[in-house]
Design an enzyme around this catalytic site. Sequence first.
Site, PDB file in Angstrom:
ATOM      1  CG  PHE A 129      36.040 -10.115  36.193  1.00 46.54           C
ATOM      2  CD1 PHE A 129      35.066 -10.206  37.174  1.00 46.54           C
ATOM      3  CD2 PHE A 129      37.017  -9.141  36.310  1.00 46.54           C
ATOM      4  CE1 PHE A 129      35.072  -9.333  38.263  1.00 46.54           C
ATOM      5  CE2 PHE A 129      37.032  -8.269  37.392  1.00 46.54           C
ATOM      6  CZ  PHE A 129      36.056  -8.368  38.366  1.00 46.54           C
ATOM      7  CG  ASP A 201      41.044 -14.720  35.497  1.00 49.16           C
ATOM      8  OD1 ASP A 201      41.173 -15.149  36.661  1.00 49.16           O
ATOM      9  OD2 ASP A 201      40.787 -13.530  35.237  1.00 49.16           O
ATOM     10  CE1 TYR A 226      39.706 -10.109  44.911  1.00 48.21           C
ATOM     11  CE2 TYR A 226      42.006  -9.543  44.560  1.00 48.21           C
ATOM     12  CZ  TYR A 226      40.703  -9.570  44.118  1.00 48.21           C
ATOM     13  OH  TYR A 226      40.394  -9.074  42.886  1.00 48.21           O
ATOM     14  CE  LYS A 227      37.679 -12.206  42.773  1.00 49.80           C
ATOM     15  NZ  LYS A 227      37.642 -12.170  41.309  1.00 49.80           N
ATOM     16  NE  ARG A 375      29.364 -12.735  42.543  1.00 50.35           N
ATOM     17  CZ  ARG A 375      30.615 -12.361  42.299  1.00 50.35           C
ATOM     18  NH1 ARG A 375      31.257 -12.838  41.252  1.00 50.35           N
ATOM     19  NH2 ARG A 375      31.239 -11.513  43.080  1.00 50.35           N
TER      20      ARG A 375
END
Length: 416
Positions: A129, A201, A226-227, A375
Amino acid sequence: MQTRESCLQADGQDPLARLKSHFALPPGVIYLDGNSLGAMPRSAHARSARVIEQEWGVGLIRSWNSADWFELPSRLGNKLGRLIGAGDDEVVVTDTTSLNIFKSLAAALRIQRQAHPARRVIVSERDNFPTDLYMIQGMIDLLQQGYTLRLIDAPDGLEQAIDEDVAVLLLSHVNYRTGYMHDMAVTTAMAHRCDVLTIWDLAHSAGAVPVDLARAQADFAVGCTYKYLNGGPGAPAFIWVAARHRDRFWQPLSGWWGHSHPFDMAADYQPADGIRRYLCGTQPVVSMALVECGLDIALEADMSQVREKSLALTDLFISLVQARCHGHPLILITPRDHAIRGSHVSLRHPQGFAVMQALIARGVIGDYREPGVLRFGVTPLYLGYADIWDAVEILKDILDTGSWDRPAFHRRARVT
Ligand SMILES: *Cc1c(COP(=O)(O)O)cnc(C)c1O
């Protein structure tokens, strides 16, 4: 499971199906973007009203003690730790993932400068990322000590990239684009054979796949709430540091919240014992309070059942796309092998952006990532088998009719 009826039957036998009622999802939406922003727990409404009206409105400054605001980072960290194989007082919820990368990287490099003063290489993946790579680049520039970033192009290049020049290995456990998942224990052991410290991560892992930091003997970990943890937009992130490293060094964002006695108002910094030294300044209490709503639902679910269902749903998605959408230029870039798959499925399509906009217009919300990647995040807590069936039928219709090819679906907003 190649009919809608068989999907409904599977939903009827799903031990996790009851958890869907904990979430508020708009009607007519199949939400396949929980890997980017999780859905809203129903309890978030009452919790936000309480924190705003009672704790802030009535309690005012007293709530730092009476509502235990001061302890929130640790209290939530302890709950979150149970989802990632961490012990009590090993995790704090705080800041952003990007900032926590900065803190953990600074600490890991500092520890390595004592153990192996000559080591100047940080290893990561080119496909990591971007913020992970940007934070490493910023650190290298700040330190001005000749550090370099060594990027590998594929996971199988990892072993070759690890040698006696390497100080730190920073990887995403699950790749944000492809969904590839590293074997954390094997990779960490490989790094440790060369005395390399690891930073994991967990942005696409926490709440999505089983993680056992203790068993993997990892060194540092960071991630988002928040995911898959459904903490709310921009909710604070988390950081974990292995107990054996925690008190060897603090971290350079040494604000007063990481001080051993912040209210002594002393002139000199003295890091707190334990993980609270990884805090910096005053926390976003309203946002942080809501993280608990998502965590409590995740803790209600059995993680092995979540994993089993996640694999069944992603398997179903892959096989239905293959069966129902053949003839269209879709390329699966997510591994089929369960051992190396996270909880989302990514398909490449030459017009991926427009296809995704057309899907969203029909209520199938996934997202788009460069280059050309559709995705689809799969969150077993609120998705069922029939949802996957319906999503693929809509994808098939959009591709068969070419309805994605409208000017409106080619227009790009600031956030994709
Ligand atoms: C989503 C994500 C982030 C986000 O970082 P923020 O600081 O919260 O913006 C970081 N790393 C990975 C791997 C991610 O998937």
